[in-house]
Design an enzyme around this catalytic site. Structure first.
Site, mmCIF file in Angstrom:
data_model
loop_
_atom_site.group_PDB
_atom_site.id
_atom_site.type_symbol
_atom_site.label_atom_id
_atom_site.label_comp_id
_atom_site.label_asym_id
_atom_site.label_seq_id
_atom_site.Cartn_x
_atom_site.Cartn_y
_atom_site.Cartn_z
ATOM 1 N N LYS A 161 44.667 35.117 38.507
ATOM 2 C CA LYS A 161 44.380 33.687 38.366
ATOM 3 C C LYS A 161 44.357 33.319 36.886
ATOM 4 O O LYS A 161 43.638 33.926 36.093
ATOM 5 C CB LYS A 161 43.012 33.369 38.960
ATOM 6 C CG LYS A 161 43.084 32.745 40.336
ATOM 7 C CD LYS A 161 41.687 32.590 40.858
ATOM 8 C CE LYS A 161 41.475 31.249 41.480
ATOM 9 N NZ LYS A 161 40.105 31.123 41.985
HETATM 10 C C1 E4P Z 1 39.233 28.828 44.312
HETATM 11 O O1 E4P Z 1 40.173 29.438 43.978
HETATM 12 C C2 E4P Z 1 38.351 28.053 43.427
HETATM 13 O O2 E4P Z 1 37.895 28.866 42.384
HETATM 14 C C3 E4P Z 1 37.231 27.455 44.195
HETATM 15 O O3 E4P Z 1 37.765 26.941 45.403
HETATM 16 C C4 E4P Z 1 36.419 26.430 43.465
HETATM 17 O O4 E4P Z 1 35.556 25.814 44.373
HETATM 18 P P1 E4P Z 1 34.269 24.969 43.939
HETATM 19 O O5 E4P Z 1 34.742 23.670 43.407
HETATM 20 O O6 E4P Z 1 33.490 24.823 45.200
HETATM 21 O O7 E4P Z 1 33.549 25.786 42.892
#
Ligand code: E4P
Length: 225
Positions: free
Chosen positions: A92
């Site tokens: 990521k």
């Molecule tokens: C996923 O890859 C993201 O990091 C995650 O969905 C972020 O979600 P949040 O906005 O609930 O922290």
């Protein structure tokens, strides 16, 4: 005009670094992958590599692991290390200009990148141009500031179909089951959901009432026999 390739099925990922949640959802037979981020990993208070290795023994699908550096050379070095942990690791990388450079470099080496912290369809266009395997638009965080997050999923879908980009749309920052339904109706490739949303998906009150009635009626029959 490019020919759009329909995804065979919307994949469901769990958005967590908690292995017990991952085990539970995997047992239900509906889990296709896992996404983590630095906040989710920090919440578990465990060694990152150890957590990723454990997840890879539970799920046979993409596992996203995020870099924490912010310059392209450092992100590339970190990404290479993460990718070596297991064949299913997707690195990521945040949507910043250094992240674009790093994504291009990693993708050209065959390392799959999930471009994260995406909040606009233009950012998603750039992610596809640098060869990201996944793009992660954060729907819930847009809703939180009064924008309709799901609108950018529709825009990204249109843009990707216009040019036959292969980057898969991974709907992230999901807050409730309606987000999952809308993602599927738009034709997103993947939806990553926290465990509290995942466990709501199979439930309907009429299913519970209906089952209770069937079992009661069946019990009456066996008493008669
Ligand atoms: C996923 O890859 C993201 O990091 C995650 O969905 C972020 O979600 P949040 O906005 O609930 O922290």
């Amino acid at each position: 005009m490019g020919t759009s390739v329909l995804p065979s099925l919307m994949k469901l990922f769990l958005d967590t670094a908690n292995v017990s949640e991952i085990r539970t959802a995997a047992d239900w037979g509906i889990l296709d992958g896992v996404t983590t981020n630095p906040s989710l990993v920090a919440k578990e208070g465990r060694d990152f590599t150890e957590v990723l290795r454990e997840i890879s023994t539970i799920v046979n699908g993409p596992i996203s692991a995020e870099v924490v550096s912010t310059t392209s050379p450092e992100m590339v070095a970190e990404g290479r290390k993460l990718a070596k942990i297991h064949k299913n690791i997707y690195v990521k990388i945040p949507m910043i200009t250094e992240g674009l450079k790093a994504t291009k470099a990693l993708s050209s080496e065959g390392i799959r990148v999930n471009m994260t912290l995406v909040f606009s369809s233009l950012q998603a266009l750039l992610a596809a141009k640098v060869g990201a395997a996944f793009v992660s638009p954060f729907i819930g965080r847009l809703d939180d500031i009064g924008q309709t997050g799901m609108e950018i999923i529709e825009e990204i879908k249109t843009i990707y179909d216009n040019y036959s980009f292969k980057t898969e749309i991974l709907v992230a920052s999901v807050r409730h089951p309606i987000h999952v339904k809308e993602a599927a109706m738009i034709g997103a490739d993947i939806c990553t959901v926290p465990f509290n949303v995942m466990e709501k998906l199979p439930h309907h009150s009429l299913t519970d009432v209906g089952l209770e009635r069937f079992l009661k009626d069946w019990a009456k029959l066996s008493k008669k026999a």
